[in-house]
Motif scaffolding. Sequence first.
Motif, PDB file in Angstrom:
ATOM      1  N   SER A 118       0.847  -1.356  -0.088  1.00 20.09           N
ATOM      2  CA  SER A 118      -0.081   0.122   0.053  1.00 20.09           C
ATOM      3  C   SER A 118       0.834   1.276  -0.013  1.00 20.09           C
ATOM      4  O   SER A 118       2.027   1.304   0.464  1.00 20.09           O
ATOM      5  N   THR A 119       0.267   2.265  -0.622  1.00 25.70           N
ATOM      6  CA  THR A 119       1.045   3.683  -0.691  1.00 25.70           C
ATOM      7  C   THR A 119       0.017   4.623  -0.230  1.00 25.70           C
ATOM      8  O   THR A 119       0.453   6.023  -0.053  1.00 25.70           O
ATOM      9  N   GLU A 120      -1.032   4.224   0.471  1.00 21.01           N
ATOM     10  CA  GLU A 120      -2.018   4.998   0.784  1.00 21.01           C
ATOM     11  C   GLU A 120      -2.550   4.570   2.316  1.00 21.01           C
ATOM     12  O   GLU A 120      -3.804   4.425   2.391  1.00 21.01           O
ATOM     13  N   GLY A 172     -17.310  -0.630  28.960  1.00 21.93           N
ATOM     14  CA  GLY A 172     -16.446   0.454  28.966  1.00 21.93           C
ATOM     15  C   GLY A 172     -16.065   0.701  27.597  1.00 21.93           C
ATOM     16  O   GLY A 172     -16.469   0.171  26.501  1.00 21.93           O
ATOM     17  N   PHE A 173     -15.237   1.807  27.676  1.00 25.52           N
ATOM     18  CA  PHE A 173     -14.952   2.621  26.470  1.00 25.52           C
ATOM     19  C   PHE A 173     -13.249   2.610  26.222  1.00 25.52           C
ATOM     20  O   PHE A 173     -12.526   2.609  27.239  1.00 25.52           O
ATOM     21  N   THR A 174     -12.917   2.875  25.104  1.00 21.93           N
ATOM     22  CA  THR A 174     -11.499   2.977  24.962  1.00 21.93           C
ATOM     23  C   THR A 174     -11.150   3.687  23.396  1.00 21.93           C
ATOM     24  O   THR A 174     -11.921   4.010  22.809  1.00 21.93           O
ATOM     25  N   VAL A 175      -9.954   3.970  23.302  1.00 19.34           N
ATOM     26  CA  VAL A 175      -9.574   4.922  22.076  1.00 19.34           C
ATOM     27  C   VAL A 175      -8.940   3.629  21.065  1.00 19.34           C
ATOM     28  O   VAL A 175      -8.202   2.873  21.267  1.00 19.34           O
ATOM     29  N   ALA A 176      -9.374   3.967  19.566  1.00 15.95           N
ATOM     30  CA  ALA A 176      -8.806   3.123  18.876  1.00 15.95           C
ATOM     31  C   ALA A 176      -8.538   4.193  17.595  1.00 15.95           C
ATOM     32  O   ALA A 176      -8.787   5.150  17.306  1.00 15.95           O
ATOM     33  N   ASN A 177      -7.491   3.485  16.727  1.00 21.52           N
ATOM     34  CA  ASN A 177      -7.344   4.025  15.285  1.00 21.52           C
ATOM     35  C   ASN A 177      -7.325   2.947  14.573  1.00 21.52           C
ATOM     36  O   ASN A 177      -6.913   1.940  14.300  1.00 21.52           O
ATOM     37  N   ASP A 178      -8.595   3.235  13.555  1.00 19.67           N
ATOM     38  CA  ASP A 178      -8.857   2.268  12.537  1.00 19.67           C
ATOM     39  C   ASP A 178      -8.043   2.805  11.370  1.00 19.67           C
ATOM     40  O   ASP A 178      -8.397   3.371  10.317  1.00 19.67           O
ATOM     41  N   VAL A 179      -6.815   2.282  11.463  1.00 19.54           N
ATOM     42  CA  VAL A 179      -5.777   2.464  10.206  1.00 19.54           C
ATOM     43  C   VAL A 179      -6.192   1.741   8.971  1.00 19.54           C
ATOM     44  O   VAL A 179      -6.876   0.568   8.964  1.00 19.54           O
ATOM     45  N   SER A 180      -6.284   2.679   7.971  1.00 18.07           N
ATOM     46  CA  SER A 180      -6.957   2.206   6.662  1.00 18.07           C
ATOM     47  C   SER A 180      -5.960   2.300   5.546  1.00 18.07           C
ATOM     48  O   SER A 180      -5.389   3.476   5.557  1.00 18.07           O
ATOM     49  N   ALA A 181      -5.718   1.433   4.549  1.00 20.97           N
ATOM     50  CA  ALA A 181      -4.981   1.357   3.349  1.00 20.97           C
ATOM     51  C   ALA A 181      -6.104   1.942   2.333  1.00 20.97           C
ATOM     52  O   ALA A 181      -7.092   1.128   1.782  1.00 20.97           O
ATOM     53  N   ARG A 182      -5.975   3.205   1.768  1.00 18.78           N
ATOM     54  CA  ARG A 182      -7.312   3.518   0.897  1.00 18.78           C
ATOM     55  C   ARG A 182      -7.212   3.220  -0.303  1.00 18.78           C
ATOM     56  O   ARG A 182      -8.225   2.898  -0.969  1.00 18.78           O
ATOM     57  N   ASP A 183      -5.814   2.525  -0.984  1.00 13.16           N
ATOM     58  CA  ASP A 183      -6.055   2.265  -2.427  1.00 13.16           C
ATOM     59  C   ASP A 183      -6.611   0.838  -2.252  1.00 13.16           C
ATOM     60  O   ASP A 183      -7.487   0.688  -3.122  1.00 13.16           O
ATOM     61  N   LEU A 226       0.408   8.449   5.556  1.00  9.40           N
ATOM     62  CA  LEU A 226       1.228   7.976   6.488  1.00  9.40           C
ATOM     63  C   LEU A 226       2.462   7.435   5.816  1.00  9.40           C
ATOM     64  O   LEU A 226       2.497   6.636   4.947  1.00  9.40           O
ATOM     65  N   LYS A 227       3.710   7.436   6.325  1.00 11.83           N
ATOM     66  CA  LYS A 227       5.014   6.821   5.830  1.00 11.83           C
ATOM     67  C   LYS A 227       5.779   6.355   7.004  1.00 11.83           C
ATOM     68  O   LYS A 227       5.587   6.902   8.336  1.00 11.83           O
ATOM     69  N   PRO A 228       6.785   5.611   6.879  1.00 10.64           N
ATOM     70  CA  PRO A 228       7.499   5.113   7.965  1.00 10.64           C
ATOM     71  C   PRO A 228       8.210   6.338   8.532  1.00 10.64           C
ATOM     72  O   PRO A 228       8.688   7.167   7.797  1.00 10.64           O
TER      73      PRO A 228
END
Length: 229
Positions: free
Chosen positions: A68-70, A99-110, A208-210
């Motif tokens: 992925s590039t996106e 209960g509740f917590t924080v998430a990051n739904d990381v997504s490869a848009r391509d 995002l990139k490394p």
Amino acid sequence: SGQHRVPRGATRLLAPVGDPEKLICVGLNYRDHCQEQGLKVPKEPLIFSKFPSAITGPFDDIVHPQDSTEVDWEVELAAVIGKRGRHIEESAALEHVVGFTVANDVSARDWQMRRNGRQWLLGKTFDTFCPLGPAIVTREAVKDVHNLWIRCSVNGRLMQDSSTHHLVFGVPALVAWVSRFVTLVPGDVLLTGTPAGVGVFRKPPVFLKPGDEVQCEIEELGTICNRVV
């Protein structure tokens, strides 16, 4: 007793839920996120999923896929199910949330938007594409889950800045809706959607990139911070 405390710096926090039976997600669930795409607000919740193997710790690395590039960010409020239920009434739905917590739904848009027949799953479920934590804050400890600020920064630059007040469908409505189709069991995780400010809809788009660092935080729930490698 305070006699057996471990310094935070000497520990590695894991995701508070590591291997749920189900990791359920909701799309287009903030009005401003619909607006930034030029889409109408949904009349019914848009449900998709990630595989539980996407879960990683609140401070662990996000592995940038070679395919992925996106790669994009999505800060989200996550609800954790604590009580089994099917065909749950909306009026009783919060009783099924521990209960509740924080998430990051990381997504490869391509992969999400153009490849795999535009079916979202592969673009959403690469390994490490769901940082989660830093802890589960019990339902009773959160004053109003539908009135919390929610933010995401990349390399210190604020990208998303909104409030759970802008959710299209609140937590009770989502729990009730999903339970029409599947039995919810303790440990299931429900990601409730992301506000405006994701990278793909910026002009020009930002991905995002490394080497990048992504910080997601929600009022009263805490902060997760993940480096892209």
